[in-house]
Motif scaffolding. Structure first.
Motif, mmCIF file in Angstrom:
data_model
loop_
_atom_site.group_PDB
_atom_site.id
_atom_site.type_symbol
_atom_site.label_atom_id
_atom_site.label_comp_id
_atom_site.label_asym_id
_atom_site.label_seq_id
_atom_site.Cartn_x
_atom_site.Cartn_y
_atom_site.Cartn_z
ATOM 1 N N VAL A 101 -1.312 11.704 7.968
ATOM 2 C CA VAL A 101 -0.489 10.787 7.545
ATOM 3 C C VAL A 101 -0.513 9.940 9.137
ATOM 4 N N PHE A 102 -0.879 11.139 10.265
ATOM 5 C CA PHE A 102 -1.317 10.568 11.443
ATOM 6 C C PHE A 102 -2.463 9.339 11.264
ATOM 7 N N LYS A 103 -3.196 10.082 10.433
ATOM 8 C CA LYS A 103 -4.449 8.540 10.384
ATOM 9 C C LYS A 103 -4.306 7.665 9.248
ATOM 10 N N TRP A 104 -3.521 7.514 8.705
ATOM 11 C CA TRP A 104 -2.746 6.397 7.760
ATOM 12 C C TRP A 104 -1.723 5.395 8.535
ATOM 13 N N GLU A 121 -4.036 -2.292 5.987
ATOM 14 C CA GLU A 121 -4.427 -0.834 4.918
ATOM 15 C C GLU A 121 -3.494 0.141 5.135
ATOM 16 N N ARG A 122 -2.695 -0.539 6.059
ATOM 17 C CA ARG A 122 -1.607 0.575 6.424
ATOM 18 C C ARG A 122 -0.525 0.360 5.256
ATOM 19 N N PRO A 123 -0.347 2.205 4.525
ATOM 20 C CA PRO A 123 0.638 2.378 4.110
ATOM 21 C C PRO A 123 2.491 2.369 4.425
ATOM 22 N N VAL A 161 0.854 -1.849 0.150
ATOM 23 C CA VAL A 161 0.490 0.383 -0.182
ATOM 24 C C VAL A 161 0.786 0.938 -0.414
ATOM 25 N N ALA A 162 0.473 2.286 -0.767
ATOM 26 C CA ALA A 162 0.767 3.636 -0.270
ATOM 27 C C ALA A 162 0.206 4.592 -0.784
#
Length: 412
Positions: A168-171, A178-180, A131-132
């Motif tokens: 970014v923190f949410k990702w 799901e995490r990039p 994931v990106a």
């Protein structure tokens, strides 16, 4: 009951027994600070960036590719290819096959993946089931090879830096699936101030950098709260040079009557001749000018070392000497009319030869993958791509310009 006491005694007798912890997959956050010249940290000593650098890796400078413009160099960092190999040969250029002029403000073209060669990092990641995510980076909103990052945002300069950081923190709080593992971020603050006031206006630059450094500090501090293997790389695309108002050259007068389509980006102008057989005569005509310029036949490969995208580069390049910049007459008229209203007596520009140190950018890195307290010599920005591939375990595409061995020594 006897069995319970026996097990308790065994545990107490062997307290050093531990089970191996699951290895966390590395994450890379690539941050671009547009227009951040190589010497700004030394000059202004920003608290958070300085701390970040001290505990990680810092290059003396990072050399951009030619031309030292925003789009070509961001996309070089993203692909490991020089502009003449990935196709974004300038911020603006004409493509005869498409009969269109690409420009960084043309949203429909910027988002069209057919303009972009190479395999940018986020495409490579997604192609390898990784994931990106991107909160702005050149090319990240285009469907390159039919692929976009799982998370991305069309560019909007009005979005605050803290909004980008919060995302970014949410990702990072997403589930592991799901995490990039690759995240790109982009901030334009130093480029904006550098253009308006020039790179030697310490008062204006310091004020901008202080604010940006506080925001980066919030990002760095926030990342510490995650029990993740996060590696942060901070780069820029180019430096900046002072240009005085009387050092802007009138391109309209210089090229009057020349039978060619002309696309100007300031530090160079591309001439696409109506009849290529006129090249020798046009060069002779241009060289009669007494302006501080250099005329280059692209076949000489003086600036673009390869002509893979010659149709986009053009037939002839007009390159101003150092400290001079090309502008259309309408631009000069507007600038001169507004000078009294501006609180500056000079501007900042870029796009010039990477041989000028003023054009040099930054490279700083910190995280579990990197050595600590290491300073390295200047290197070309084409080498960032294979470094990130190595950290993330991604296969490096064949025939890129970057080489892993250049930056491999900074890894633990």
């Amino acid at each position: 009951m006897k069995r319970f006491y026996f097990l308790l005694l065994v545990v107490l007798a062997f307290p050093i027994i531990a089970f191996p912890q699951e290895k966390k997959e590395p994450i890379v956050i690539l941050i671009s600070l547009d227009g951040f010249r190589y010497d700004y940290v030394e000059r202004f000593q920003p608290e958070n960036l300085t701390r970040f650098i001290t505990a990680g890796v810092a290059a003396e400078s990072m050399m951009p590719s030619f031309p030292s413009k925003t789009f070509p160099n961001h996309y070089t960092i993203a692909t490991g290819l020089k502009p003449e190999h990935h196709g974004l040969v300038d911020n603006s250029f004409y493509d005869p096959k498409k009969d269109l002029t690409y420009g960084i403000s043309k949203k429909e073209l910027v988002q069209d993946g057919s303009w972009y060669g190479g395999t940018p990092l986020w495409v490579l990641a997604e192609q390898n089931n990784m994931v990106a995510a991107s909160y702005f980076f050149v090319g990240s909103e285009a469907d390159i090879q039919g692929v976009r990052p799982s998370f991305y945002h069309p560019y909007d300069g009005k979005v605050s830096n803290m909004t980008r950081i919060t995302e970014v923190f949410k990702w990072l709080e997403l589930s592991e699936a799901e995490r990039p593992r690759l995240i790109t971020l982009y901030f334009s603050d130093m480029d904006d101030t550098g253009h308006r006031y020039g790179p030697t206006n310490d008062e204006k630059l310091s004020a901008t950098l202080t604010k940006l450094d506080h925001e980066l500090g919030a990002l760095f501090e926030g990342l510490k709260s995650y029990d993740l293997n996060i590696n942060v790389i901070v780069v820029s695309d180019h430096g900046m040079m002072d240009i005085q108002p009387d050092q802007y050259l009138n391109l309209s007068e210089l090229t009057a009557g020349i039978p060619a389509r002309i696309v100007n980006s300031g530090a160079l102008a591309h001439l696409y001749l109506e009849n290529p057989t006129d090249k020798e005569q046009v060069i002779k005509t241009l060289k009669k000018s007494d302006l501080p310029i250099h005329i280059t036949d692209v076949d000489d490969k003086e600036n673009y070392q390869d002509l893979m995208y010659q149709d986009r580069i053009g037939d002839i390049l007009i390159i101003p000497d150092r400290y001079y910049y090309l502008a259309w007459e309408t631009t000069l008229t507007r600038m001169n009319a507004n000078m009294d209203r501006l609180d500056t007596d000079k501007f900042g520009e870029h796009g010039f030869s990477p041989a000028y140190q003023d054009m040099h950018a930054i490279f700083y890195a910190n995280g579990p993958a990197f050595k600590s307290g290491l300073e390295i010599e200047t290197f070309q920005n084409i080498h960032v791509y294979p470094l990130i591939c190595k950290i993330l375990g991604l296969p490096v595409p064949e025939n890129i310009d970057g080489k892993l061995e250049v930056l491999a020594p900074i890894l633990k």
